[in-house]
Write a protein that holds these residues in place. Structure first.
Motif, PDB file in Angstrom:
ATOM      1  N   ASP A 113      37.409  48.644  40.689  1.00 39.36           N
ATOM      2  CA  ASP A 113      37.553  49.226  39.124  1.00 39.36           C
ATOM      3  C   ASP A 113      37.190  47.281  39.284  1.00 39.36           C
ATOM      4  OD1 ASP A 113      38.249  51.561  38.038  1.00 39.36           O
ATOM      5  OD2 ASP A 113      40.346  50.744  38.612  1.00 39.36           O
TER       6      ASP A 113
ATOM      7  N   ASP B 217      31.000  46.302  37.589  1.00 39.24           N
ATOM      8  CA  ASP B 217      30.388  47.326  37.219  1.00 39.24           C
ATOM      9  C   ASP B 217      29.559  48.675  37.561  1.00 39.24           C
ATOM     10  OD1 ASP B 217      27.848  46.162  37.808  1.00 39.24           O
ATOM     11  OD2 ASP B 217      28.034  44.818  36.511  1.00 39.24           O
ATOM     12  N   SER B 218      28.865  49.432  37.170  1.00 41.40           N
ATOM     13  CA  SER B 218      27.872  50.384  37.502  1.00 41.40           C
ATOM     14  C   SER B 218      26.783  49.688  38.304  1.00 41.40           C
ATOM     15  CB  SER B 218      27.297  51.614  36.332  1.00 41.40           C
ATOM     16  OG  SER B 218      26.889  51.003  35.515  1.00 41.40           O
TER      17      SER B 218
ATOM     18  N   VAL C 159      32.148  42.499  37.746  1.00 43.68           N
ATOM     19  CA  VAL C 159      32.644  42.942  35.992  1.00 43.68           C
ATOM     20  C   VAL C 159      33.003  40.830  35.449  1.00 43.68           C
ATOM     21  CG1 VAL C 159      33.373  43.855  33.733  1.00 43.68           C
ATOM     22  CG2 VAL C 159      33.402  45.254  36.088  1.00 43.68           C
TER      23      VAL C 159
ATOM     24  N   ASP D   3      40.479  49.162  32.318  1.00 43.50           N
ATOM     25  CA  ASP D   3      38.404  49.219  31.385  1.00 43.50           C
ATOM     26  C   ASP D   3      38.687  48.813  31.126  1.00 43.50           C
ATOM     27  OD1 ASP D   3      39.809  51.716  33.472  1.00 43.50           O
ATOM     28  OD2 ASP D   3      41.429  52.769  32.002  1.00 43.50           O
TER      29      ASP D   3
ATOM     30  N   HIS E 118      35.950  46.361  30.771  1.00 45.45           N
ATOM     31  CA  HIS E 118      34.534  46.790  31.185  1.00 45.45           C
ATOM     32  C   HIS E 118      33.481  47.282  30.168  1.00 45.45           C
ATOM     33  CE1 HIS E 118      33.545  47.501  35.278  1.00 45.45           C
ATOM     34  NE2 HIS E 118      35.181  48.164  35.144  1.00 45.45           N
ATOM     35  N   GLY E 119      34.367  46.579  28.663  1.00 45.44           N
ATOM     36  CA  GLY E 119      32.966  46.920  27.344  1.00 45.44           C
ATOM     37  C   GLY E 119      33.213  45.658  26.515  1.00 45.44           C
TER      38      GLY E 119
ATOM     39  N   ALA F 178      35.794  43.068  26.195  1.00 46.26           N
ATOM     40  CA  ALA F 178      36.525  42.176  27.217  1.00 46.26           C
ATOM     41  C   ALA F 178      37.151  40.858  26.817  1.00 46.26           C
ATOM     42  CB  ALA F 178      35.538  42.272  28.218  1.00 46.26           C
TER      43      ALA F 178
END
Length: 122
Positions: A57, A60-61, A66, A103, A106-107, A110
């Motif tokens: 976690d 990032d993708s 992150v 979680d 990640h969006g 943050a």
């Protein structure tokens, strides 16, 4: 060179941990650089089953760390939180986010997560 810090396993068993050599490969750096990132508190490692790993976690993708994570760790360590307390906070459910801070980083929430880490003890 000193050993890198490794926390007790305080995260849920469902959290996937990436072994340090895999993290090094993913980031395109030597494993010794990952060890230095751990000593510099840019990342946190967990020892599970005798193997050190970093939560999946934390990336990032694209496989990069992150962006808010390093700052979040710094803010919490400056407030004297231990690595275990930081990990517990990141993985604790928070209905006001909603979800878990790990979680939310990640969006779009943050910055709110980092703000809360700086302002509110848990």
């Amino acid at each position: 060179m000193s050993a890198f810090p490794c926390s007790d396993d305080v995260v849920p068993e469902s959290v996937t941990l990436l072994p340090l050599p895999d993290v090094a490969e993913q980031l395109g750096i030597a494993v010794t650089r990952v060890h230095q990132m751990l000593r510099d508190h840019q990342l946190l490692a967990i020892r599970r089953g005798g193997i050190a790993g970093i939560p999946k976690d934390f990336f990032d993708s694209s496989g990069a760390v992150v962006k808010p994570l390093t700052g979040l760790i710094t803010v919490m360590r400056d407030a004297k939180y231990t690595n275990e307390e930081i990990l517990e906070w990141l993985y604790a459910e928070d209905d006001t986010l909603p979800g878990r801070p790990i979680d939310a980083i990640h969006g779009p929430l943050a910055r709110e997560v980092v703000r809360r880490a700086a302002a509110e003890p848990f």
